[in-house]
Design a protein around this motif. Structure first.
Motif, PDB file in Angstrom:
ATOM      1  N   ASP A  52     -26.618   6.098  -1.200  1.00 59.16           N
ATOM      2  CA  ASP A  52     -26.248   7.212  -2.063  1.00 59.16           C
ATOM      3  C   ASP A  52     -25.794   8.383  -1.203  1.00 59.16           C
ATOM      4  N   HIS A  53     -24.789   9.086  -1.672  1.00 55.06           N
ATOM      5  CA  HIS A  53     -24.344  10.314  -1.010  1.00 55.06           C
ATOM      6  C   HIS A  53     -25.039  11.489  -1.693  1.00 55.06           C
ATOM      7  N   LYS A  54     -25.736  12.302  -0.927  1.00 49.53           N
ATOM      8  CA  LYS A  54     -26.419  13.470  -1.506  1.00 49.53           C
ATOM      9  C   LYS A  54     -25.397  14.393  -2.159  1.00 49.53           C
ATOM     10  N   ASN A  67     -25.818  13.099   5.085  1.00 47.37           N
ATOM     11  CA  ASN A  67     -25.444  13.128   3.675  1.00 47.37           C
ATOM     12  C   ASN A  67     -25.771  11.808   2.967  1.00 47.37           C
ATOM     13  N   ARG A  69     -28.497   8.635   1.796  1.00 50.62           N
ATOM     14  CA  ARG A  69     -29.876   8.262   1.529  1.00 50.62           C
ATOM     15  C   ARG A  69     -29.867   6.911   0.825  1.00 50.62           C
ATOM     16  N   LYS A  71     -31.288   4.495  -2.157  1.00 49.18           N
ATOM     17  CA  LYS A  71     -31.887   4.513  -3.488  1.00 49.18           C
ATOM     18  C   LYS A  71     -31.832   3.106  -4.055  1.00 49.18           C
TER      19      LYS A  71
END
Length: 88
Positions: A52-54, A67, A69, A71
């Motif tokens: 995932d891109h923040k 940037n 993470r 999930k």
């Protein structure tokens, strides 16, 4: 449903959308993000996790480690919605 009783025009979809340079570059960025996390040992093929891109790529976020993470696919692909079906 637009494709009732007729085949879906995959070739036409690719030519008009999926095969455009803009979409190819976005897909390459997503693939690059996954590759970065695989090299770091955080995700593996078939583990049910998404990268995932923040800050989303559509909002100017990059593909640097800061940037990204991990999930679960379920959490990354569903969002709380308003009564009009748009994201909150």
């Amino acid at each position: 449903m637009p494709y009732v009783n007729k085949p879906r025009p995959y070739k036409h979809e690719y030519e008009t959308y999926d095969g455009t340079e803009k979409v190819k570059k976005k897909r390459a960025e997503r693939n690059k993000a996954r590759r970065i996390m695989m090299e770091a040992g955080k995700v593996h093929k078939g583990d049910g996790k998404d990268v995932d891109h923040k800050v989303p790529l559509s909002k100017g976020g990059g593909t640097g480690k800061s940037n990204l993470r991990i999930k679960s696919a379920h959490d990354n692909r569903s969002y709380p919605r308003k009564s009009n079906h748009k994201p909150k």
